[in-house]
Design a protein around this motif. Structure first.
Motif, PDB file in Angstrom:
ATOM      1  N   GLY A 230      54.600  83.270  11.959  1.00  0.00           N
ATOM      2  CA  GLY A 230      53.871  84.507  11.681  1.00  0.00           C
ATOM      3  C   GLY A 230      52.951  84.412  10.485  1.00  0.00           C
ATOM      4  N   CYS A 244      49.663  86.449   9.636  1.00  0.00           N
ATOM      5  CA  CYS A 244      48.734  86.554  10.762  1.00  0.00           C
ATOM      6  C   CYS A 244      48.313  88.022  10.924  1.00  0.00           C
ATOM      7  CB  CYS A 244      49.421  86.077  12.048  1.00  0.00           C
ATOM      8  SG  CYS A 244      49.638  84.292  12.155  1.00  0.00           S
ATOM      9  N   TYR A 248      49.781  89.579  16.024  1.00  0.00           N
ATOM     10  CA  TYR A 248      49.606  88.148  16.261  1.00  0.00           C
ATOM     11  C   TYR A 248      50.811  87.424  15.680  1.00  0.00           C
ATOM     12  CZ  TYR A 248      44.717  88.411  17.819  1.00  0.00           C
ATOM     13  OH  TYR A 248      43.571  88.659  18.531  1.00  0.00           O
ATOM     14  N   ASN A 249      51.068  86.220  16.176  1.00  0.00           N
ATOM     15  CA  ASN A 249      52.176  85.426  15.661  1.00  0.00           C
ATOM     16  C   ASN A 249      51.864  83.958  15.880  1.00  0.00           C
ATOM     17  OD1 ASN A 249      54.694  84.709  14.607  1.00  0.00           O
ATOM     18  ND2 ASN A 249      55.746  86.371  15.698  1.00  0.00           N
ATOM     19  N   THR A 250      52.670  83.094  15.278  1.00  0.00           N
ATOM     20  CA  THR A 250      52.496  81.649  15.464  1.00  0.00           C
ATOM     21  C   THR A 250      53.632  81.122  16.314  1.00  0.00           C
ATOM     22  OG1 THR A 250      53.740  81.172  13.432  1.00  0.00           O
ATOM     23  CG2 THR A 250      51.347  81.405  13.235  1.00  0.00           C
ATOM     24  N   THR A 258      43.936  80.025  10.967  1.00  0.00           N
ATOM     25  CA  THR A 258      44.056  81.275  11.727  1.00  0.00           C
ATOM     26  C   THR A 258      44.072  81.009  13.226  1.00  0.00           C
ATOM     27  OG1 THR A 258      41.647  81.506  11.624  1.00  0.00           O
ATOM     28  CG2 THR A 258      42.927  82.668   9.960  1.00  0.00           C
ATOM     29  N   CYS A 261      47.326  81.426  14.984  1.00  0.00           N
ATOM     30  CA  CYS A 261      47.859  82.768  15.228  1.00  0.00           C
ATOM     31  C   CYS A 261      47.448  83.209  16.631  1.00  0.00           C
ATOM     32  CB  CYS A 261      47.331  83.761  14.191  1.00  0.00           C
ATOM     33  SG  CYS A 261      47.880  83.415  12.502  1.00  0.00           S
TER      34      CYS A 261
END
Length: 646
Positions: A230, A244, A248-250, A258, A261
């Motif tokens: 995140g 993020c 949005y998240n990772t 970015t 994300c």
């Protein structure tokens, strides 16, 4: 001719040989040095990162140990002599008083067990370029870092190496540890002093910046941690990672831009999962009858109470409504047969039409049909205008079920489980079938297959006084006269039995006329099933009678105040007519039994034996003890001692 040792040729050869040996030695030594240097540089490169991790772990252990005495007020008096300066009549002393918690003594105590703690560490290589150490067992007053624990590599050989590196660092930097403790350094200051410095310090000359995708709590410098899910770090040297954008998240830790994300599935949609991250692309719309109000979901919620949605991708609970014709009856609908056509029992507004009945239920499809007398189905219309009491599959009158499907007077009807239609019969006394008409004009209390009185079931099929009848509903009943000694304790009108033990004997608790005898208590057996009789009747299985405790029965009853019971109610034999010990006597129950015979059991009655006593004295408990001369039959006299209540 061979040259002599002293000849010029021989001396020249010796010199040349010596020069050759020197050059060979120089070449070999240089090669050995280069090889050793290369080996040392490789070994150092591999071990420096571990030594640095050990140094950081040492600082953590030192500070943890110091916390134990942080609130200590103890001091060490280091004054050793007097000066010529006098104040208030007293000479000033040389030296000073120092806090124990900052003293060299405390420093030595901390260092003493420091390196043994390295056996509790494992290697955490999650951060590229760094080797961090983490505890393999948590401290009692600290929570476990589960994520780091799962990353640790725990190896006994590594732990021995950690301990050795720790000892080497202490040996070379003992003075640094002492000064850091004395000056109350925090973790950053102590790490800088002990781990960073000129050549030979384990972590190099100075802290390096944390690379992209990571952060460091020491102003963006090592030790570093990967950015959690995140977050991301697009440049080096960050003290914390950047979140993020919203929603949005990772997909993993250590994201460095970015671009890492990814968007979460928006409300009304659901998606898959990667590395524990749920609800990411590709996303799909929630289907009909489903909704989802949250971002990042892997499934949609079902509308309750049979409700549905008008379209796919519903993002709110309020989108769940009753939809007539979708084949799922909701709590707001009377029916839903899967269409909006009228005339089939469920109209276009999902209301049940007149004269129709619908079966089904919430969330299921309705099945509707017109209520028609004579179709063999006992039904009632939803509007209540048609109520069938019976349906024999015809619309003829006179067979018990009228043309309007009502039970006719004097008849009873029941559903035939084999045919599924009503079976009706006229209630007639004497036909061997006990029944009651639907209109309650004919109610049989029994039916023994005839319409005669005097046999227990009267000519009107009612139980007669003095009889009870047993049978099954809609079946024949067998009647019998209440009789003493038949093993059934019964009451029928004015014929009342107090007990019935299955015989007409007296003296067993229930006499020959089935009355409970004095001094006895009789209990009823279980109640009989499917038995009828006149109003107030009852019928129980065989009675069980037992004698009540009484004076003279040979069993001492202490709750009744008996202090003896010799099996009679005579006075003057030691046990009175009220079962109390008479003055000058002693009474006891001899449970040893006669010689050659087994002793009586715990439930056997053993009457008391009472004898006149001679010789009085008090026992240890203060009660009078009587001694009795007792001839044992051998010509010798022995004393029998008995404790007596006088």
């Amino acid at each position: 001719e061979m040259p002599t040792p002293s000849s010029p040729r021989r001396r020249l050869a010796a010199v040349m040989l010596a020069v050759a040996l020197v050059f060979a030695c120089i070449s070999g030594c240089e090669a050995a040095k280069k090889k050793k240097k290369k080996s040392s540089s490789v070994s150092a490169g591999q071990s420096d990162a571990v030594r640095c991790g050990v140094c950081f772990a040492m600082v953590d252990e030192i500070l943890y140990e110091l916390k134990k005495t942080e609130n200590s007020t103890s001091t060490l008096d280091m004054r050793w002599g007097l000066t010529s300066e006098v104040k208030d009549g007293r000479a000033k002393r040389i030296g000073k008083v120092i806090p124990y918690k900052r003293s060299e003594l405390r420093s030595i105590e901390v260092m003493e067990g420091l390196c043994e703690q390295m056996k509790n560490y494992g290697t955490d290589s999650s951060m590229p370029g760094e080797t961090k150490l983490g505890r393999s067992n948590k401290r009692p007053d600290e929570p476990r870092d589960v994520k780091q624990f799962n990353r640790l590599k725990i190896d006994a050989d590594d732990q021995k190496r950690f301990e050795r590196y720790c000892e080497e660092l202490i040996d070379g930097r003992e003075d640094i540890v002492i000064s850091s403790i004395r000056d109350a350094h925090d973790s950053v200051e102590m790490e800088d002093a002990l781990c960073f410095g000129p050549k030979g310090f384990p972590c190099g000359a100075s802290r390096s910046l944390c690379p992209v995708g990571s952060f460091g709590g020491r102003n963006g410098t090592m030790p570093c941690e990967l950015c959690p899910q995140g977050t991301f770090a697009a440049k080096a040297g960050l003290s914390e990672c950047v979140n993020c954008p919203q929603h949005y998240n990772t997909t993993d830790t250590g994201t460095n831009s970015t671009k890492g994300c990814v968007p979460l599935c928006k409300p009304g949609h659901f998606g898959g999962s990667t590395n524990g991250l749920a609800g990411i692309e590709p996303c799909h719309k929630c289907g009909h009858g489903l909704y989802q109000e949250e971002y990042g979901s892997i499934m949609c919620d079902k509308c309750p109470d049979g409700k549905g949605t008008k379209k796919e991708g519903s993002a709110h609970f309020k989108d769940c409504i009753s939809i007539c014709g979708d084949g799922k009856q909701s709590t707001e609908e009377e029916c839903d047969d899967g269409n909006t056509s009228g005339g089939d029992g469920c109209d276009r507004k999902c209301k049940i039409e007149k004269s129709f009945s619908c079966q089904g239920g919430v969330t299921s499809k309705s099945s509707c049909n017109k209520v028609v007398c004579g179709d063999g189905k006992i039904q009632s219309s939803y509007d209540g205008k048609i109520v069938e009491e019976c349906d024999e599959g015809n619309s003829e009158a006179g067979d018990g079920c009228s043309a309007e499907c009502a039970v006719e007077a004097g008849y009873q009807c029941a559903l035939n489980p084999e045919t599924g239609v009503s079976a009706c019969m006229k209630v007639t006394c004497g036909d061997g079938v006990r029944g009651a008409s639907h209109d309650r004009t004919v109610i049989e209390g029994c039916d023994d297959g005839n319409a005669e009185s005097g046999d227990g079931c009267s000519e009107n099929c009612q139980p007669e006084v003095g009889f009870t009848c047993k049978g099954e509903i809609r079946g024949k009943y067998e009647c019998h006269k209440v009789g003493c000694g038949d093993g059934l304790k019964e009451r029928s009108g004015t014929v009342i039995e107090q007990c019935d033990d299955g015989n007409t004997d007296d003296g067993d608790g229930c006499d020959s006329r089935c009355r409970e005898e004095e001094g006895w208590q009789c209990s009823d057996g279980s109640a009989q099933r499917n038995v009828v009789g006149p109003p107030g009747f009852h019928s129980h299985e065989k009675s069980f009678c037992e004698k009540l405790p009484a004076c003279g029965d040979g069993r001492r009853d202490k709750p009744q105040g008996e202090t003896c019971d010799d099996g009679n109610t005579s006075d003057g034999d030691g046990c009175s007519s009220t079962c109390t010990v008479e003055p000058g006597y002693g009474c006891w129950a001899d449970r040893n039994g006669e010689e050659g015979k087994p002793p009586p059991g715990p439930d056997d009655i053993v009457p008391d034996t009472c004898k006149k006593m001679s010789g009085k004295k008090r026992g240890r408990d203060g009660r009078i003890v009587e001694e009795e001369d007792d001839d044992d039959g051998t010509g010798r006299s022995r004393k029998a001692v008995h404790r007596v209540d006088l």
